[in-house]
Enzyme design. Structure first.
Site, PDB file in Angstrom:
ATOM      1  N   GLU A 273      43.870  36.461  37.627  1.00  0.00           N
ATOM      2  CA  GLU A 273      45.594  36.138  38.339  1.00  0.00           C
ATOM      3  C   GLU A 273      44.521  35.248  39.799  1.00  0.00           C
ATOM      4  O   GLU A 273      45.835  35.469  40.963  1.00  0.00           O
ATOM      5  CB  GLU A 273      46.382  36.758  38.545  1.00  0.00           C
ATOM      6  CG  GLU A 273      45.996  38.426  39.294  1.00  0.00           C
ATOM      7  CD  GLU A 273      44.769  39.615  38.593  1.00  0.00           C
ATOM      8  OE1 GLU A 273      44.743  40.362  38.754  1.00  0.00           O
ATOM      9  OE2 GLU A 273      44.083  39.122  37.122  1.00  0.00           O
TER      10      GLU A 273
ATOM     11  N   ASP B 105      46.993  35.780  44.931  1.00  0.00           N
ATOM     12  CA  ASP B 105      46.904  36.574  43.527  1.00  0.00           C
ATOM     13  C   ASP B 105      48.159  37.209  43.063  1.00  0.00           C
ATOM     14  O   ASP B 105      49.198  37.468  44.090  1.00  0.00           O
ATOM     15  CB  ASP B 105      45.786  38.030  44.516  1.00  0.00           C
ATOM     16  CG  ASP B 105      45.507  39.156  43.276  1.00  0.00           C
ATOM     17  OD1 ASP B 105      44.927  38.840  42.648  1.00  0.00           O
ATOM     18  OD2 ASP B 105      46.905  39.793  43.455  1.00  0.00           O
TER      19      ASP B 105
END
Length: 457
Positions: free
Chosen positions: A373, A330
């Site tokens: 993301e 992430d």
């Protein structure tokens, strides 16, 4: 499914004769008595091949063929002109109009059926490609029909296989006016030459000395790299029986000596246009497949592909008794990048992030954009210790060098958090493995981000 043949002729006796011949070979036969009716049937996609007379009252066959071949909706339908006209000028006029063949009455049953069967195979292959390519239109890719209609068929790459010097010199001179020509007088080398040359058309003489030209054609059809290259066979008139055999094994078209210059060029253009069209269809199919499993922004595989492929990798690992590592990555504070620098900057970061991921993993590893993301990397035959080293190397690669945004006008610091686990229990559900990695990722973010956290199975 039996091919649907449209017979177009204004003489009822001719229609009945062709209908009887074709029906005896189990083709479905439709009929039309004029060009207008034939065009309407073709626009409704009700036929696979057209047998077209030339001399008709309302619109002659040349005009019907021209309209069919210049219409994106019908250009792919093979047209065979069957007519009493027998002059070279008429034949060439038909071929220039786009006809796939021009047969002069009375037509031998054997010749007619061989040609129809050959074109039927070609049409059904094209139809299958067109159906597969439909999804490419739904995702915004350009359909090839309009470019196919506009294609002149010139500028192709042709390999001519002929061991008669007087013959290949004349043919090469004619073809060189419109194409790039390579001549291979040694038939034993021809297949290797064809496989390496990325040709649009093979022209093969069936009258080679001490070599069977049909065998060469058959080998070209069986070889993956030449399977879809059209073949134009050339033979002496006494070898017409071998030409019919050639149509059965995959020869696309043929010419009998003496070769008419205009006819040779017309047939070459027809085959090259068709090759380019089917290549475009295949490219659309391949691109649509890739787009269905690839994230457009990063070029990595998408979540759909990951979820289906991960199950396969997990099953293989369990069967072989090998470990399988999985990490979820992430990008830290990604929302603030979008908020502070704009979504274009966020896209720049995602693209560069994908580049660095690829450089940090092996070819057998699976890297996917999981969403937003978040990314997933699956590493076959990798235990927790080795996966941890790879994850740490990747974390340093991201944090160690700023990311360029706004076309390099600015550079910003980016870090990532990584949750890592392995599949080590046979039969464990992949959803459980993902959840465990996600739990490890949550801990990495909770503990301060920019770090790797492992969660053992």
């Amino acid at each position: 499914m039996s091919a649907r043949i449209l017979v177009v002729d204004d003489v009822p006796a001719n229609v009945k004769l062709l209908e009887a011949r074709l029906s005896a070979e189990y083709f479905d036969v439709m009929t039309a008595s004029n060009g207008t009716e034939a065009l309407a049937i073709c626009h409704r996609a009700e036929c696979d091949i057209i047998l077209l007379d030339v001399m008709m009252p309302d619109m002659d066959g040349f005009e019907v063929c021209r309209r069919l071949k210049t219409d994106p909706a019908t250009h792919h339908i093979p047209v065979v002109m069957v007519t009493a006209l027998d002059s070279p000028a008429d034949r060439n006029r038909g071929l220039e109009a786009g006809a796939d063949d021009f047969l002069t009455k009375p037509v031998s049953d054997v010749v007619l059926i061989a040609r129809v069967r050959s074109l039927t195979r070609l049409k059904m292959m094209t139809d299958e490609l067109r159906m597969r390519a439909i999804t490419s239109l739904e995702i915004g890719m350009q359909a090839p029909e309009r470019s196919a209609v506009a294609d002149t068929g010139k500028g192709g790459r042709i390999l001519l296989v002929d061991d008669r010097e007087s013959s290949y010199e004349r043919l090469a001179t004619i073809l060189a006016a419109e194409h790039t020509i390579d001549v291979e007088p040694n038939p034993t080398e021809a297949l290797f030459h064809a496989a390496e040359g990325n040709y649009d058309l093979l022209i093969v003489s069936l009258d080679l000395n001490n070599f069977d030209g049909l065998r060469l054609c058959s080998q070209a059809r069986s070889l993956e790299r030449t399977r879809h290259v059209p073949i134009l066979a050339i033979a002496d008139p006494e070898n017409s029986t071998r030409l019919l055999r050639g149509l059965e094994i995959g020869v696309n078209d043929y010419l009998l000596r003496p070769i008419d210059k205009t006819e040779l060029l017309a047939r070459a253009r027809t085959q090259i246009r068709r090759r380019r069209y089917t290549d475009h269809l295949r490219d659309n199919v391949q691109n649509s497949i890739e787009m269905a499993i690839t994230d457009a922004l990063t070029g990595l595989h998408n979540r759909r592909y990951m979820e289906s492929h991960l199950a396969t990798l997990a099953e293989q690992a369990a069967t072989r008794g090998k470990p399988l590592a999985l990490m979820i990555l992430d990008i830290d504070y990604f929302k603030s990048i979008n908020d502070n620098y704009g979504h274009d900057a966020g896209d720049d970061v995602l693209r560069e992030f994908a580049v660095r991921v690829r450089k940090s993993i092996r070819g057998i590893d699976l890297a996917c954009r999981y969403g937003g993301e978040e990314f997933v990397i699956v590493m076959p035959e990798t235990d927790l210790h080795v996966a941890g080293m790879v994850a740490e190397r990747l974390r340093r690669s991201i944090a160690g060098e700023p990311f360029a945004i706004h076309k390099g006008a600015k550079r910003i610091e980016v870090t990532i958090s990584i949750g890592l686990t392995t599949l080590e229990q046979k039969g464990e559900a992949v959803a459980d493995v993902l959840k465990r990695a996600d739990t490890a990722l949550y801990r990495a973010k909770h503990d301060g981000r920019n770090r790797v956290v492992s969660h053992a199975a």
